[in-house]
Structures are given as C-alpha cells and as structure tokens.
Design a protein around this motif. Structure first.
Motif, PDB file in Angstrom:
ATOM      1  N   ALA A  77       0.826  -1.202   0.000  1.00 45.18           N
ATOM      2  CA  ALA A  77       0.000   0.000   0.000  1.00 45.18           C
ATOM      3  C   ALA A  77       0.864   1.257   0.000  1.00 45.18           C
ATOM      4  CB  ALA A  77      -0.931  -0.006   1.213  1.00 45.18           C
ATOM      5  N   PHE A  78       1.934   1.231   0.779  1.00 46.69           N
ATOM      6  CA  PHE A  78       2.825   2.388   0.807  1.00 46.69           C
ATOM      7  C   PHE A  78       3.509   2.596  -0.536  1.00 46.69           C
ATOM      8  CE2 PHE A  78       7.147   4.039   1.257  1.00 46.69           C
ATOM      9  CZ  PHE A  78       6.868   5.307   1.743  1.00 46.69           C
ATOM     10  N   VAL A  79       3.967   1.514  -1.161  1.00 49.37           N
ATOM     11  CA  VAL A  79       4.618   1.612  -2.461  1.00 49.37           C
ATOM     12  C   VAL A  79       3.684   2.236  -3.489  1.00 49.37           C
ATOM     13  CG1 VAL A  79       5.445   0.225  -4.416  1.00 49.37           C
ATOM     14  CG2 VAL A  79       6.308  -0.216  -2.115  1.00 49.37           C
ATOM     15  N   ALA A  80       2.418   1.817  -3.485  1.00 46.82           N
ATOM     16  CA  ALA A  80       1.447   2.377  -4.425  1.00 46.82           C
ATOM     17  C   ALA A  80       1.280   3.875  -4.214  1.00 46.82           C
ATOM     18  CB  ALA A  80       0.102   1.666  -4.280  1.00 46.82           C
ATOM     19  N   GLU A  81       1.207   4.300  -2.952  1.00 46.68           N
ATOM     20  CA  GLU A  81       1.064   5.729  -2.673  1.00 46.68           C
ATOM     21  C   GLU A  81       2.337   6.496  -3.037  1.00 46.68           C
ATOM     22  OE1 GLU A  81      -0.194   8.719   0.995  1.00 46.68           O
ATOM     23  OE2 GLU A  81      -1.079   6.721   0.811  1.00 46.68           O
ATOM     24  N   ALA A  82       3.486   5.888  -2.799  1.00 42.64           N
ATOM     25  CA  ALA A  82       4.751   6.549  -3.126  1.00 42.64           C
ATOM     26  C   ALA A  82       4.860   6.798  -4.624  1.00 42.64           C
ATOM     27  CB  ALA A  82       5.923   5.700  -2.637  1.00 42.64           C
ATOM     28  N   VAL A  83       4.533   5.790  -5.427  1.00 40.91           N
ATOM     29  CA  VAL A  83       4.605   5.943  -6.882  1.00 40.91           C
ATOM     30  C   VAL A  83       3.611   7.000  -7.356  1.00 40.91           C
ATOM     31  CG1 VAL A  83       4.256   4.765  -9.086  1.00 40.91           C
ATOM     32  CG2 VAL A  83       5.476   3.609  -7.231  1.00 40.91           C
ATOM     33  N   ALA A  84       2.403   6.994  -6.786  1.00 36.75           N
ATOM     34  CA  ALA A  84       1.404   7.991  -7.147  1.00 36.75           C
ATOM     35  C   ALA A  84       1.861   9.401  -6.776  1.00 36.75           C
ATOM     36  CB  ALA A  84       0.080   7.673  -6.471  1.00 36.75           C
ATOM     37  N   ALA A  85       2.688   9.505  -5.736  1.00 33.26           N
ATOM     38  CA  ALA A  85       3.181  10.806  -5.286  1.00 33.26           C
ATOM     39  C   ALA A  85       4.380  11.292  -6.097  1.00 33.26           C
ATOM     40  CB  ALA A  85       3.550  10.739  -3.809  1.00 33.26           C
ATOM     41  N   GLY A  86       4.889  10.462  -7.022  1.00 33.74           N
ATOM     42  CA  GLY A  86       5.990  10.895  -7.882  1.00 33.74           C
ATOM     43  C   GLY A  86       7.330  10.260  -7.590  1.00 33.74           C
ATOM     44  N   VAL A  87       7.391   9.320  -6.664  1.00 32.48           N
ATOM     45  CA  VAL A  87       8.657   8.629  -6.379  1.00 32.48           C
ATOM     46  C   VAL A  87       9.060   7.799  -7.600  1.00 32.48           C
ATOM     47  CG1 VAL A  87       9.722   6.801  -4.986  1.00 32.48           C
ATOM     48  CG2 VAL A  87       8.340   8.581  -3.890  1.00 32.48           C
ATOM     49  N   ARG A  88      10.332   7.879  -7.965  1.00 27.58           N
ATOM     50  CA  ARG A  88      10.806   7.195  -9.170  1.00 27.58           C
ATOM     51  C   ARG A  88      11.811   6.079  -8.882  1.00 27.58           C
ATOM     52  NH1 ARG A  88      11.370  12.531 -10.162  1.00 27.58           N
ATOM     53  NH2 ARG A  88      13.645  12.415 -10.301  1.00 27.58           N
ATOM     54  N   ARG A  89      12.202   5.933  -7.620  1.00 27.88           N
ATOM     55  CA  ARG A  89      13.173   4.889  -7.291  1.00 27.88           C
ATOM     56  C   ARG A  89      12.894   4.365  -5.884  1.00 27.88           C
ATOM     57  NH1 ARG A  89      19.120   6.452  -8.661  1.00 27.88           N
ATOM     58  NH2 ARG A  89      18.194   6.177 -10.733  1.00 27.88           N
ATOM     59  N   LEU A  90      12.894   3.032  -5.747  1.00 28.46           N
ATOM     60  CA  LEU A  90      12.630   2.382  -4.471  1.00 28.46           C
ATOM     61  C   LEU A  90      13.760   1.401  -4.161  1.00 28.46           C
ATOM     62  CD1 LEU A  90       8.901   1.516  -5.209  1.00 28.46           C
ATOM     63  CD2 LEU A  90       9.651   3.224  -3.540  1.00 28.46           C
ATOM     64  N   SER A 117       6.265  -2.228  -9.196  1.00 30.99           N
ATOM     65  CA  SER A 117       5.860  -0.834  -8.967  1.00 30.99           C
ATOM     66  C   SER A 117       5.844   0.021 -10.229  1.00 30.99           C
ATOM     67  CB  SER A 117       6.792  -0.196  -7.941  1.00 30.99           C
ATOM     68  OG  SER A 117       8.129  -0.139  -8.444  1.00 30.99           O
ATOM     69  N   GLY A 118       6.605  -0.376 -11.243  1.00 30.86           N
ATOM     70  CA  GLY A 118       6.678   0.432 -12.461  1.00 30.86           C
ATOM     71  C   GLY A 118       7.742   1.514 -12.420  1.00 30.86           C
ATOM     72  N   VAL A 119       8.503   1.573 -11.307  1.00 29.80           N
ATOM     73  CA  VAL A 119       9.605   2.533 -11.202  1.00 29.80           C
ATOM     74  C   VAL A 119      10.894   1.758 -10.959  1.00 29.80           C
ATOM     75  CG1 VAL A 119       8.080   4.345 -10.321  1.00 29.80           C
ATOM     76  CG2 VAL A 119       9.304   2.864  -8.700  1.00 29.80           C
ATOM     77  N   GLY A 120      12.024   2.454 -10.952  1.00 34.49           N
ATOM     78  CA  GLY A 120      13.295   1.806 -10.678  1.00 34.49           C
ATOM     79  C   GLY A 120      13.305   1.211  -9.270  1.00 34.49           C
ATOM     80  N   TRP A 121      13.841  -0.006  -9.142  1.00 34.05           N
ATOM     81  CA  TRP A 121      13.848  -0.654  -7.835  1.00 34.05           C
ATOM     82  C   TRP A 121      15.119  -1.471  -7.629  1.00 34.05           C
ATOM     83  CZ3 TRP A 121      14.486  -5.888  -7.987  1.00 34.05           C
ATOM     84  CH2 TRP A 121      14.111  -6.549  -9.170  1.00 34.05           C
ATOM     85  N   SER A 178      19.371  -0.465 -10.722  1.00 29.68           N
ATOM     86  CA  SER A 178      17.942  -0.690 -10.940  1.00 29.68           C
ATOM     87  C   SER A 178      17.683  -2.119 -11.427  1.00 29.68           C
ATOM     88  CB  SER A 178      17.407   0.308 -11.962  1.00 29.68           C
ATOM     89  OG  SER A 178      16.005   0.187 -12.096  1.00 29.68           O
ATOM     90  N   GLY A 179      16.669  -2.751 -10.838  1.00 36.42           N
ATOM     91  CA  GLY A 179      16.309  -4.105 -11.226  1.00 36.42           C
ATOM     92  C   GLY A 179      17.195  -5.189 -10.643  1.00 36.42           C
ATOM     93  N   ARG A 180      18.019  -4.846  -9.656  1.00 33.51           N
ATOM     94  CA  ARG A 180      18.949  -5.813  -9.079  1.00 33.51           C
ATOM     95  C   ARG A 180      18.475  -6.277  -7.695  1.00 33.51           C
ATOM     96  NH1 ARG A 180      24.096  -5.718 -11.273  1.00 33.51           N
ATOM     97  NH2 ARG A 180      24.307  -7.641 -10.063  1.00 33.51           N
ATOM     98  N   ILE A 181      18.767  -7.527  -7.388  1.00 29.11           N
ATOM     99  CA  ILE A 181      18.581  -8.092  -6.048  1.00 29.11           C
ATOM    100  C   ILE A 181      19.963  -8.466  -5.536  1.00 29.11           C
ATOM    101  CG2 ILE A 181      17.573  -9.935  -4.662  1.00 29.11           C
ATOM    102  CD1 ILE A 181      15.331 -10.150  -6.693  1.00 29.11           C
ATOM    103  N   TYR A 182      20.373  -7.840  -4.444  1.00 27.60           N
ATOM    104  CA  TYR A 182      21.703  -8.082  -3.898  1.00 27.60           C
ATOM    105  C   TYR A 182      21.611  -8.896  -2.607  1.00 27.60           C
ATOM    106  CZ  TYR A 182      23.498  -4.436  -7.044  1.00 27.60           C
ATOM    107  OH  TYR A 182      23.855  -3.687  -8.141  1.00 27.60           O
ATOM    108  N   HIS A 183      22.263 -10.070  -2.594  1.00 29.90           N
ATOM    109  CA  HIS A 183      22.407 -10.857  -1.378  1.00 29.90           C
ATOM    110  C   HIS A 183      23.675 -10.374  -0.674  1.00 29.90           C
ATOM    111  CE1 HIS A 183      19.896 -13.365  -4.008  1.00 29.90           C
ATOM    112  NE2 HIS A 183      19.349 -13.800  -2.903  1.00 29.90           N
ATOM    113  N   LEU A 184      23.534  -9.817   0.500  1.00 36.00           N
ATOM    114  CA  LEU A 184      24.648  -9.162   1.176  1.00 36.00           C
ATOM    115  C   LEU A 184      25.117  -9.979   2.377  1.00 36.00           C
ATOM    116  CD1 LEU A 184      23.215  -5.512   1.111  1.00 36.00           C
ATOM    117  CD2 LEU A 184      24.687  -6.645  -0.585  1.00 36.00           C
TER     118      LEU A 184
END
Length: 278
Positions: A77-90, A117-121, A178-184
C-alpha cells in the motif's frame, strides 16, 4: 535538489544511509515514529503523504515482522502511494532467504510490490548484521561474558551494517542498480564461538559462547517478556544457523560496490576502539 526519503532513518541501517547521503551533499529526509525529520508510521497511512512530499527516491523498511500480526499489505500500500506521489526509485531492505521463503513471509509481498511498482527498484537481502553483537540482540550477552544461543557449531557470514548502508545509498542514487537483487553477506562464515573469542580478545575480557537447547532458549525469552510466537520465530532463525542453512557467503557487496565486504575482525576492532562494549 530532489529529496531522498529514508524510512527508519534513525535505525540501524537507516541512520547510516542518511549519513552517507548527506556526506555526498544530497538532501536526505528521515522518517520514523520518533526522532525523524517527519513523523512516520507504516501502521498509520495518514502519516505517509507528508513524508513523501517532494521525495524522488525512498529507502523502504518494514520495521515490524512479528508473527500473528498481518504486515503483508502495508508495504504494498505504501509503495502504491509513493509511486502515485511521484517517487521514481525504491530500495527495499528485505532479508536473506526471502527468495526461498513461502508466500506467507511478510517480506514476500513487499518484494513483489517493489518489483511490480513500475519505477526503478533495488532489493537488498542481507544476512545477520555484525552489529547485532554491539547494538541489539546479543549485546547484553557480550557484556555479561556469556552468549547463550541455540546455534551450536553453526556458522554464518555476518554482514557489516556499514556495507548494507553503502549499497543502499548507491542504489538510491545510481541507475545501474535498478532491477537488481543483492544478497549481502560478509566475506566468510564464522561461528558464534569464534565471534565471542574475537570480541573477547579485542576488549581484554573473557567472553564465551554457550550452546543451549532451542526449547530452553524459547522458555528464557518468554520469561523475559518476549511473546511466545516472537520467541519461537527468533529461535527458528538461530536454529537455521545451527543446521548450516545459509552459511555460504555471497558476492553481493562486490557486485554492488566493486570491492569485497568488510571483515568481521575489522568490525570488532573498530567497535571495541569506539567503546561500544565498555
């Protein structure tokens, strides 16, 4: 200058992310229940919009993973609101092993929401933090001289929270992540006996690791006021170490930063020098 919002900005990784962003001359805003630049609570959606105002990127943290409480819908729910608010990277702070976990894992839905989300992640899946010995969970045992845990001779590649924060700061500001999953993880797996010995030598004290049966550990946690379900969850994670699950180091830090991860020995030396175990 565009704002980078850091959820949990006063927490273990969040404050380190903020420090790096500000050192780079970037505008970083902290959002947390207490002590942040703006009051924020994932459980109170009315606090989201003020925090998101003007934010172009967000470091997302789910602070409450207690069993028995449904947290699966909060981050989506937060991600959806963030993207709607103009956030471009998560950038999401997830956890080691979530990729293999069942759909009921509370971070599974969070990862899915970020990816869709449709934005960079970017998703970060860290192993156990080295800082658990000095800032949380196990510090009391270190100070008492006995670290009693149901981990047996199991080993795990503890990761320095400073490395996690550096990867997060890079992912928040550089498109290449963007688009990466890092195992740290750290560079090698070590046991709790070795960890206790390293800390003992650095502090000039005798510190030992004592293996305890899982059911005994659960009972002790409950006696100290920890809810039974939470105690069983934590015990299960520690038993995973005992059974050798997740003991293989990953090259996520190397992939993200072009350098090897920090050594546990260096974390111990720096922490002891700073007096955190005094």
């Amino acid at each position: 200058m565009e704002k980078i919002l850091v959820l949990g900005g006063t927490g273990k990784t969040g404050r380190r992310v903020v420090r790096r962003l500000k050192a780079a001359g970037l505008q970083a805003g902290t959002a947390s229940r207490t002590g942040g630049d703006v009051p924020f609570d994932l459980g109170r959606p009315q606090t989201w919009a003020p925090a998101l105002d003007g934010a172009a990127a967000v470091y997302v943290v789910e602070p409450d993973l207690r069993p028995g409480l449904d947290r699966r819908a909060r981050v989506p729910a937060f991600v959806a609101e963030a993207v709607a608010a103009g956030v471009r990277r998560l950038v999401l702070l997830s956890a080691y092993g979530v990729g293999e976990a069942g759909d009921d894992h509370p971070l599974k839905s969070a990862e899915r929401a970020v990816r869709e989300s449709g934005v960079g992640w970017t998703i970060l899946r860290p192993d156990w933090f080295s800082q658990n010995f000095s800032e949380a969970f196990w510090r009391q045992g270190i100070l008492a001289g006995t670290l009693a845990l149901p981990t047996g001779d199991g080993r795990t590649p503890f990761v320095d929270a400073e490395d996690i924060a550096e990867v997060a700061a890079a992912a928040l500001t550089e498109e290449c992540h963007s688009g990466r999953i890092y195992h740290l993880t750290g560079p090698r797996a070590i046991g709790f006996g070795e960890a206790a010995g390293l800390i003992g030598r650095a502090t000039g004290r005798t510190i030992r690791h004592v293996d305890v049966a899982p059911e005994v550990f659960v009972a002790r946690q409950v006696a100290n006021g920890v809810p039974s379900k939470v105690a069983r969850l934590l015990t299960g994670l520690l038993v995973n170490i005992r059974e050798g699950r997740g003991a293989t180091p990953s090259d996520g830090v190397q992939q993200a930063l072009g350098r090897p991860p920090g050594r546990f020995e260096d974390y111990v030396a720096e922490t002891a020098a700073a007096g955190h175990w005094n």
